[in-house]
Design a protein around this motif. Sequence first.
Motif, mmCIF file in Angstrom:
data_model
loop_
_atom_site.group_PDB
_atom_site.id
_atom_site.type_symbol
_atom_site.label_atom_id
_atom_site.label_comp_id
_atom_site.label_asym_id
_atom_site.label_seq_id
_atom_site.Cartn_x
_atom_site.Cartn_y
_atom_site.Cartn_z
ATOM 1 N N LEU A 1 37.957 32.955 45.371
ATOM 2 C CA LEU A 1 37.199 33.687 44.353
ATOM 3 C C LEU A 1 38.140 34.466 43.435
ATOM 4 N N PHE A 2 39.114 35.162 44.022
ATOM 5 C CA PHE A 2 40.054 35.927 43.204
ATOM 6 C C PHE A 2 40.940 35.002 42.372
ATOM 7 N N GLN A 3 41.257 33.831 42.921
ATOM 8 C CA GLN A 3 42.030 32.860 42.149
ATOM 9 C C GLN A 3 41.206 32.384 40.956
ATOM 10 N N ARG A 4 39.935 32.199 41.174
ATOM 11 C CA ARG A 4 39.020 31.797 40.085
ATOM 12 C C ARG A 4 38.996 32.847 38.977
ATOM 13 N N LEU A 5 39.160 34.127 39.367
ATOM 14 C CA LEU A 5 39.175 35.221 38.399
ATOM 15 C C LEU A 5 40.570 35.473 37.840
ATOM 16 N N GLY A 6 41.558 34.739 38.359
ATOM 17 C CA GLY A 6 42.924 34.960 37.902
ATOM 18 C C GLY A 6 43.461 36.313 38.311
ATOM 19 N N ALA A 7 43.041 36.801 39.485
ATOM 20 C CA ALA A 7 43.411 38.150 39.929
ATOM 21 C C ALA A 7 44.065 38.085 41.301
ATOM 22 N N GLU A 8 44.949 39.045 41.545
ATOM 23 C CA GLU A 8 45.592 39.180 42.845
ATOM 24 C C GLU A 8 45.146 40.494 43.485
ATOM 25 N N ILE A 9 44.470 40.383 44.614
ATOM 26 C CA ILE A 9 43.991 41.557 45.347
ATOM 27 C C ILE A 9 44.449 41.419 46.793
ATOM 28 N N ASP A 10 44.980 42.497 47.352
ATOM 29 C CA ASP A 10 45.348 42.493 48.768
ATOM 30 C C ASP A 10 44.062 42.463 49.586
ATOM 31 N N LEU A 11 43.828 41.377 50.261
ATOM 32 C CA LEU A 11 42.556 41.175 50.972
ATOM 33 C C LEU A 11 42.365 42.165 52.108
ATOM 34 N N ASP A 12 43.443 42.756 52.619
ATOM 35 C CA ASP A 12 43.352 43.640 53.775
ATOM 36 C C ASP A 12 43.307 45.123 53.399
ATOM 37 N N THR A 13 43.392 45.428 52.104
ATOM 38 C CA THR A 13 43.375 46.827 51.667
ATOM 39 C C THR A 13 41.950 47.349 51.627
ATOM 40 N N HIS A 14 41.741 48.541 52.200
ATOM 41 C CA HIS A 14 40.423 49.164 52.121
ATOM 42 C C HIS A 14 40.102 49.484 50.667
ATOM 43 N N CYS A 15 38.840 49.337 50.295
ATOM 44 C CA CYS A 15 38.449 49.492 48.892
ATOM 45 C C CYS A 15 38.725 50.902 48.365
ATOM 46 N N ARG A 16 38.760 51.895 49.245
ATOM 47 C CA ARG A 16 39.049 53.249 48.781
ATOM 48 C C ARG A 16 40.462 53.353 48.205
ATOM 49 N N ARG A 17 41.335 52.432 48.589
ATOM 50 C CA ARG A 17 42.720 52.468 48.126
ATOM 51 C C ARG A 17 42.952 51.585 46.897
ATOM 52 N N LEU A 18 41.919 50.885 46.462
ATOM 53 C CA LEU A 18 42.041 50.047 45.278
ATOM 54 C C LEU A 18 41.806 50.870 44.022
ATOM 55 N N THR A 19 42.392 50.448 42.918
ATOM 56 C CA THR A 19 42.122 51.106 41.640
ATOM 57 C C THR A 19 40.705 50.773 41.193
ATOM 58 N N THR A 20 40.230 51.498 40.179
ATOM 59 C CA THR A 20 38.893 51.230 39.643
ATOM 60 C C THR A 20 38.787 49.787 39.163
ATOM 61 N N PHE B 1 30.040 51.730 41.709
ATOM 62 C CA PHE B 1 30.149 50.485 42.451
ATOM 63 C C PHE B 1 29.451 50.574 43.803
ATOM 64 N N ASN B 2 28.898 49.444 44.205
ATOM 65 C CA ASN B 2 28.178 49.362 45.474
ATOM 66 C C ASN B 2 29.101 48.783 46.545
ATOM 67 N N LEU B 3 30.181 49.532 46.813
ATOM 68 C CA LEU B 3 31.173 49.107 47.798
ATOM 69 C C LEU B 3 31.265 50.130 48.920
ATOM 70 N N VAL B 4 31.625 49.667 50.111
ATOM 71 C CA VAL B 4 31.859 50.564 51.243
ATOM 72 C C VAL B 4 33.343 50.898 51.252
ATOM 73 N N PRO B 5 33.730 52.144 50.972
ATOM 74 C CA PRO B 5 35.157 52.483 50.814
ATOM 75 C C PRO B 5 36.017 52.140 52.015
ATOM 76 N N GLY B 6 35.447 52.235 53.230
ATOM 77 C CA GLY B 6 36.244 52.020 54.434
ATOM 78 C C GLY B 6 36.375 50.571 54.848
ATOM 79 N N LEU B 7 35.796 49.657 54.084
ATOM 80 C CA LEU B 7 35.911 48.227 54.391
ATOM 81 C C LEU B 7 36.885 47.569 53.422
ATOM 82 N N THR B 8 37.459 46.454 53.839
ATOM 83 C CA THR B 8 38.394 45.728 52.988
ATOM 84 C C THR B 8 37.641 44.976 51.896
#
Length: 496
Positions: free
Chosen positions: A127-146, A91-98
């Motif tokens: 956008l997440f509602q459009r995907l039917g998903a719940e994501i904590d918007l303030d969580t750094h991406c390194r702490r998210l599951t794959t 993935f092309n994400l910055v782990p330290g950003l939300t």
Amino acid sequence: MTETPPLLQMRGIVKSFPGVKALRGVDLELHTGEVLALLGENGAGKSTLMRILGGAHRADEGDILINGKPSPFSSPQDSRAAGVAVIYQEFNLVPGLTAVENIFLGRETTRGGLIDQRTERARAAALFQRLGAEIDLDTHCRRLTTAQQQLVEIAKALAFDARILVMDEPSAALTVHEVERLFEIIRELRTQGISIIYISHRLDEVFEITDRVAVLRDGLSVGGRPTADITRAQMIQLMVGRELTDEFPKRTTPPGPVRLEVAGLRRGSAVRDVSFNVRRGEILAFTGLVGAGRTETMRLLFGADPRDAGEIRLDGALLDIRSPSDAIASGIGFLTEDRKTQGLVLAHSVRENFGLPNLDRLSNKGFVRMSAESEEFAGYIAQLQIKVPGQEQRAGNLSGGNQQKVVLAKWLARNCEILIFDEPTRGIDVGAKFEIYLLMNALVAAGKSIIMISSELPEVLGMADRILVMRAGCITGEIADARSATQEQVMRLAIA
């Protein structure tokens, strides 16, 4: 009446790299609201073609048309502007950003020279509602599951108003439940008119989620048809150029006496009192859901992590394994799950990678005997049919299947008695899988013992002599005769 052109047309795409002609006049079409499976062996040219579509590479020859209009891409920015988004395996994400910061990185919404966080959060939530998903918007991406990181990537693509979404091996690291949820999202995106190119080596998924199949072989387009009109055998034959009558080659030699004995292996709550044995000439499979403790158990066995308790014996002798070097010296090899970060040094040559665990034999007074290293590696290149232009090629430039063969070669050179294969065919095409299966059979026929960790139940049932199922750090059951077992039987033990 004028016929509407395909949303995407790639015509006569040619691309060469030093020593390799990756694409030799490839054609591809994608229609609005279609899920297209792009299939082929590792090295067939799929990734190169998608990098050209994503603007990361420029084609030497050929045309790209969007809605019938020529759309030359000189950069990823050109591709995104045309409505193309590529979600790579890494993935092309910055782990330290939300999640929000990653979605809008580089094109932030500003007001008065400052980032308008309220607007960005509202857009991200939509956008997440459009995907039917719940994501904590303030969580750094390194702490998210794959799976959650993948959703962030999809949301980022939708934020760009992408009409064409490329998914490269999107299910490789997902659980069964997460794959089902991914398919729900893909079906929903299809109803919204978004077109998806789906790259996967898991043929069951291709039949479940795609509308049409396009196959590449050796840099050429070799076939395309509706998924409903092609059989699994025909699909495999198009990919490998020959008929594979049995995906899992049979063995006739029965296992011998017990060689490895593990008793009371424990580390915190990750591995809890695990005991098992492995016989000479046996393939013992460990399976279970992601997070069940399979890899953690093998890391203790290999000395990669310290254990709280437990004994390991080989041929009756107690082993004092406190590090990987101890395990290697004892005759245990470990083909890790993540070949890119743990199995290979991608910036180094394939020759250097081959030599790493064999330096005790291939060096003298602190200097590597490069001629001996090269000569020995050449034998494994021929034996394993590793497709590489030269031994100085960077490991990171090889396809996934050829990278795995390099990892195999370095451990075969150690002549290990016990080999741990952790997800040995993840991200590898069906032809390369068959070659690895043949090699595994040859190893056990020669008296070696293999512990195979796999999340692919057809592979477990097709290759193992015996199956151990794990859940929450414990072994929940054993299936003594793997060939007569069913996937349902294994799953009942996995969720027990």
